[in-house]
Structures are given as structure tokens and as C-alpha cells.
Write a protein that holds these residues in place. Sequence first.
Motif, PDB file in Angstrom:
ATOM      1  N   GLU A   4       0.881  -1.200  -0.056  1.00 17.18           N
ATOM      2  CA  GLU A   4      -0.024   0.052   0.140  1.00 17.18           C
ATOM      3  C   GLU A   4       0.776   1.288  -0.085  1.00 17.18           C
ATOM      4  N   ILE A   5       1.942   1.240   0.930  1.00 17.54           N
ATOM      5  CA  ILE A   5       2.654   2.340   0.832  1.00 17.54           C
ATOM      6  C   ILE A   5       3.672   2.644  -0.540  1.00 17.54           C
ATOM      7  N   ALA A   6       3.924   1.435  -1.022  1.00 17.86           N
ATOM      8  CA  ALA A   6       4.686   1.426  -2.468  1.00 17.86           C
ATOM      9  C   ALA A   6       3.702   2.246  -3.447  1.00 17.86           C
ATOM     10  N   GLN A   7       2.394   1.668  -3.335  1.00 16.57           N
ATOM     11  CA  GLN A   7       1.463   2.140  -4.281  1.00 16.57           C
ATOM     12  C   GLN A   7       1.236   3.665  -4.066  1.00 16.57           C
ATOM     13  N   ARG A   8       1.182   4.062  -2.798  1.00 12.48           N
ATOM     14  CA  ARG A   8       0.722   5.300  -2.572  1.00 12.48           C
ATOM     15  C   ARG A   8       1.825   6.695  -3.065  1.00 12.48           C
TER      16      ARG A   8
END
Length: 160
Positions: free
Chosen positions: A70-74
Amino acid sequence: MRLLGVLLGVVLLLAGCGEKAPPPEKFQFTAKTLEGAEFRGDKLVGQPAVLWFWTPWCPSCNAEAKTVAEIAQRHDKIQFVGVAAEDQLDAMKKFVADHQMTGFPHLADLDGSVWKRFGVTAQPTFAFVKSDGSVELLTGAPTKEQLDERVSALTPKNQP
């Protein structure tokens, strides 16, 4: 004539014709992704990045996988790279598939050489790479908020 030579040297230096410094030693590696593609560490130099060192059998790695994805996508302006070790390729591929972590490359560090380059001795460990090539390690499982804060700090304030 001497002045002309000095001026020419300055012009060439300003134009970028001088020799480029080699990347820091820890980035001078080539590894294979889980799919078998070549990955060059020197491609990370000059841009912010996060390397996530994990193993398929690590309870903390399994628990934080969704958060890391999720953090990578954000933070799509930050290059994320998973670095898997201490297991077999099939187990690494299963981990990525089970956690649907296909949004960034994962290296199969079967001999632990990338881990060694970065001084990683335990999992999970995060390596936060700044644009200048400096690296800060964080061993352990940060909370989602802590990880997001560390990743956000890699992006210069004047960029969205």
C-alpha cells in the motif's frame, strides 16, 4: 592561450563532460528478480528508493506485506524494491503471489550478497535511500504510520 585553455576546461565541466563519479559501492551489483530479469543496483542512485529485505517464512514480513504494498503504491515517485533471501525461489514467488505484491520488483538474493552489501543481518529491514545515495537502515516492523512517514521524508518538499 593559457586563458583559452582554462575557459575551455570550465565550459566542458559546466556542460557535464567531466567524468561522472561511480555509484557508491553498495549499489554496484547486478541481481535477478524473482522472474529472472536482470536488476542493476546502480539504477537506484540519484533517486529516492526503499529496499525491503524480507524472507518468506518471517512472521513480521508476512504481517507487513500488505502495508508495504500500500505504501509503495501511494508513493509512486519512490522506487521500491523487495530483496528476498534465506529461502528457495519457489517460496519467494509464492510469498509475492499470496500477498499480491506485484507493484514493484523483488530480487531473489539466493546467496545473500545484496543483504551483505547493505549490512542487513535480520528481517524485516528497510533501507531508505536518499537521492544523494545515502542510506538509513531500519530493522524491525514499523507501524503503517511510521513507514509512511519515513518514505514521505525521502521526497523533496518542493515535489508533489
